[in-house]
Design a protein around this motif. Structure first.
Motif, PDB file in Angstrom:
ATOM      1  N   ALA A 196       0.844  -1.199   0.000  1.00 55.40           N
ATOM      2  CA  ALA A 196       0.000   0.000   0.000  1.00 55.40           C
ATOM      3  C   ALA A 196       0.877   1.245   0.000  1.00 55.40           C
ATOM      4  O   ALA A 196       1.723   1.398   0.877  1.00 55.40           O
ATOM      5  CB  ALA A 196      -0.900  -0.015   1.227  1.00 55.40           C
ATOM      6  N   PRO A 197       0.674   2.163  -0.969  1.00 55.81           N
ATOM      7  CA  PRO A 197       1.477   3.383  -0.969  1.00 55.81           C
ATOM      8  C   PRO A 197       0.881   4.463  -0.067  1.00 55.81           C
ATOM      9  O   PRO A 197       1.399   5.574   0.003  1.00 55.81           O
ATOM     10  CB  PRO A 197       1.411   3.822  -2.435  1.00 55.81           C
ATOM     11  CG  PRO A 197       0.070   3.348  -2.896  1.00 55.81           C
ATOM     12  CD  PRO A 197      -0.241   2.091  -2.124  1.00 55.81           C
ATOM     13  N   ILE A 198      -0.235   4.159   0.568  1.00 54.51           N
ATOM     14  CA  ILE A 198      -0.934   5.142   1.420  1.00 54.51           C
ATOM     15  C   ILE A 198      -1.296   4.482   2.753  1.00 54.51           C
ATOM     16  O   ILE A 198      -1.397   3.264   2.844  1.00 54.51           O
ATOM     17  CB  ILE A 198      -2.229   5.650   0.739  1.00 54.51           C
ATOM     18  CG1 ILE A 198      -3.058   4.471   0.200  1.00 54.51           C
ATOM     19  CG2 ILE A 198      -1.919   6.648  -0.360  1.00 54.51           C
ATOM     20  CD1 ILE A 198      -4.405   4.855  -0.339  1.00 54.51           C
ATOM     21  N   ASP A 199      -1.505   5.365   3.765  1.00 50.20           N
ATOM     22  CA  ASP A 199      -1.884   4.855   5.087  1.00 50.20           C
ATOM     23  C   ASP A 199      -3.394   4.869   5.291  1.00 50.20           C
ATOM     24  O   ASP A 199      -3.905   4.165   6.158  1.00 50.20           O
ATOM     25  CB  ASP A 199      -1.235   5.717   6.178  1.00 50.20           C
ATOM     26  CG  ASP A 199       0.272   5.627   6.098  1.00 50.20           C
ATOM     27  OD1 ASP A 199       0.814   4.568   6.416  1.00 50.20           O
ATOM     28  OD2 ASP A 199       0.902   6.622   5.655  1.00 50.20           O
ATOM     29  N   ALA A 200      -4.086   5.723   4.539  1.00 47.63           N
ATOM     30  CA  ALA A 200      -5.540   5.835   4.704  1.00 47.63           C
ATOM     31  C   ALA A 200      -6.136   6.501   3.469  1.00 47.63           C
ATOM     32  O   ALA A 200      -5.417   7.140   2.687  1.00 47.63           O
ATOM     33  CB  ALA A 200      -5.873   6.664   5.943  1.00 47.63           C
ATOM     34  N   VAL A 201      -7.456   6.347   3.313  1.00 45.38           N
ATOM     35  CA  VAL A 201      -8.194   7.021   2.228  1.00 45.38           C
ATOM     36  C   VAL A 201      -9.249   7.908   2.872  1.00 45.38           C
ATOM     37  O   VAL A 201     -10.082   7.428   3.646  1.00 45.38           O
ATOM     38  CB  VAL A 201      -8.929   6.007   1.322  1.00 45.38           C
ATOM     39  CG1 VAL A 201      -9.675   6.748   0.213  1.00 45.38           C
ATOM     40  CG2 VAL A 201      -7.979   5.006   0.745  1.00 45.38           C
ATOM     41  N   ALA A 208      -9.831   1.788  -0.404  1.00 46.07           N
ATOM     42  CA  ALA A 208      -9.515   1.332   0.961  1.00 46.07           C
ATOM     43  C   ALA A 208      -9.434  -0.189   1.003  1.00 46.07           C
ATOM     44  O   ALA A 208      -8.538  -0.766   1.636  1.00 46.07           O
ATOM     45  CB  ALA A 208     -10.566   1.848   1.947  1.00 46.07           C
ATOM     46  N   GLN A 209     -10.338  -0.854   0.285  1.00 53.68           N
ATOM     47  CA  GLN A 209     -10.330  -2.320   0.272  1.00 53.68           C
ATOM     48  C   GLN A 209      -9.143  -2.860  -0.517  1.00 53.68           C
ATOM     49  O   GLN A 209      -8.503  -3.822  -0.116  1.00 53.68           O
ATOM     50  CB  GLN A 209     -11.643  -2.848  -0.301  1.00 53.68           C
ATOM     51  CG  GLN A 209     -12.774  -2.704   0.722  1.00 53.68           C
ATOM     52  CD  GLN A 209     -14.084  -3.271   0.223  1.00 53.68           C
ATOM     53  OE1 GLN A 209     -14.477  -3.026  -0.912  1.00 53.68           O
ATOM     54  NE2 GLN A 209     -14.776  -4.001   1.079  1.00 53.68           N
ATOM     55  N   ARG A 210      -8.864  -2.176  -1.642  1.00 53.79           N
ATOM     56  CA  ARG A 210      -7.746  -2.639  -2.489  1.00 53.79           C
ATOM     57  C   ARG A 210      -6.427  -2.662  -1.706  1.00 53.79           C
ATOM     58  O   ARG A 210      -5.654  -3.590  -1.830  1.00 53.79           O
ATOM     59  CB  ARG A 210      -7.658  -1.694  -3.694  1.00 53.79           C
ATOM     60  CG  ARG A 210      -6.434  -1.845  -4.567  1.00 53.79           C
ATOM     61  CD  ARG A 210      -6.637  -1.037  -5.849  1.00 53.79           C
ATOM     62  NE  ARG A 210      -5.416  -0.665  -6.504  1.00 53.79           N
ATOM     63  CZ  ARG A 210      -5.326   0.246  -7.468  1.00 53.79           C
ATOM     64  NH1 ARG A 210      -6.412   0.887  -7.878  1.00 53.79           N
ATOM     65  NH2 ARG A 210      -4.173   0.533  -8.030  1.00 53.79           N
TER      66      ARG A 210
END
Ligand code: ATP
Length: 345
Positions: free
Chosen positions: A83-88, A111-113
């Motif tokens: 994941a390149p992000i911590d949250a959406v 978020a699910q991906r």
């Protein structure tokens, strides 16, 4: 921390990546990437069905661009499993229901991906918080002057309280309805600003009641004035002087009532130079400090959603997918402010 933000309450299909300063990059600045695809109606104002069609087409593209950017920042490549992000974070409301639903669906999917938490952001609180974040102010009064809204907010006991607001139409919507009458394309605000520069002041009704304001009478009087042959530049000048004086008066009263000495501006109408100057002068006269964010953070944008989303995520204020319904009438004073006190300054 890196947070993806998605905005799409009305005209702006927008995705952003907000990243807090990283010591490894030797910079104190946070990083904000914003990609926006704007809906521009062929004629008239914002048509909800057309806006939703635009949202459906544009959101997947801007979100993929933001994800690609997040992968680059994370040192990976699009298609990586990590994941390149911590949250959406996504705009839950207020806004047009059909547009909001598309944004929420996209946010849940991302978020699910990546198996990361979801954060539901109030769009109007985001307009305020982006100014507070960029100014470094602690507890400012905020004037939100946007298309569909107009209100003055102040923080007290865990919530942003609505100290004053429009009794009828949003401030930008009033300006846009006038410009439609004149035959100018949407959005009307920048055109009024341009024409007002060459105009002489034309008097229009000034309506402030207590801490609230009304714009519908000004709009009708402005249309009538043009129909009666008053030069359009003069009416534009009269609109700017009248509407912005009303906003400035209420902003000043809010500063006085709360004892605050900081004012931030939010919303697309806030891009207007005359409004910024009037607010700046008022603050200077009373020894207060005024801050207007850059234009890209004033008009609707996902950067502000990602910035507030990051604060909420850091405070543990996330939502389960099954609780992530949209709220097209989401008022700023419904939001429990969880992030103040936990945020890094
Ligand atoms: P909201 O944030 O309440 O949902 P919105 O979705 O309409 O509002 P914004 O981007 O905040 O979006 O504001 C758009 C409004 O800003 C439009 O009404 C537009 O005419 C107005 N506007 C843009 N530029 C200017 C300007 N220079 N002067 C005055 N108004 C402007």
């Amino acid at each position: 921390m890196r947070v993806l933000g998605i905005e799409g309450t009305a005209w702006a299909a927008s995705a952003a990546v907000f990243e807090t300063p990283d010591p490894a990059r030797a910079t104190d600045d946070d990083h904000v990437f914003i990609e926006t695809d704007a809906y521009a109606p062929d004629s008239g104002g914002i048509h909800p069905r057309e806006a939703a069609e635009h949202m459906g087409e544009a959101i997947p593209t801007v979100v993929e661009m933001a994800i690609e950017h997040a992968h680059e920042r994370a040192g990976g490549a699009n298609g990586d499993d990590s994941a390149p992000i911590d949250a959406v974070a996504f705009a839950r409301g207020p806004g047009l229901g059909p547009c909001l639903r598309i944004v929420a669906t996209a946010a849940r999917a991302v978020a699910q991906r990546f198996d990361v938490p979801l954060v539901g952001v109030n769009h109007m609180v985001a307009h305020l918080e982006v100014g507070r974040h960029r100014s470094g102010f602690d507890s400012p009064v905020c004037l939100n002057a946007s298309g569909a809204n107009a209100h003055i907010l102040g923080y007290r006991n865990g919530r942003y309280r609505v100290l004053g607001e429009t009794m009828d139409t949003g401030v930008g919507n009033a300006i846009d309805k006038f410009t439609r009458h004149v035959g100018w394309s949407h959005p009307g605000g920048p055109k009024v600003e341009r024409h007002a520069r060459d105009g002489e002041y034309h008097e229009l009704p000034y309506v402030v009641k207590g801490m609230d304001f009304s714009f519908s009478g000004i709009m009708s009087a402005a249309k009538q004035a043009v129909d009666d042959g008053v030069p359009v530049d003069d009416v534009c000048r009269g609109m700017e002087e009248t509407i912005f004086a009303m906003l400035t008066e209420v902003a000043e009263r809010a500063l006085s009532l709360t004892g605050a000495d900081e004012l931030v501006l939010g919303g697309g109408v806030g891009q207007n130079d005359r409004l910024q100057r009037m607010l700046g002068e008022m603050c200077e006269q009373r020894g207060a400090t005024f801050y207007a964010p850059e234009h890209r953070f004033l008009r609707d944008n996902a950067g502000m959603i990602a910035i507030l989303g990051a604060k909420m995520y850091a405070a543990g204020d996330t939502i389960a997918i099954e609780d992530s319904r949209i709220d097209s009438n989401f008022r700023p004073d419904e939001v429990a402010v969880t992030w103040r006190g936990t945020e890094e300054s």
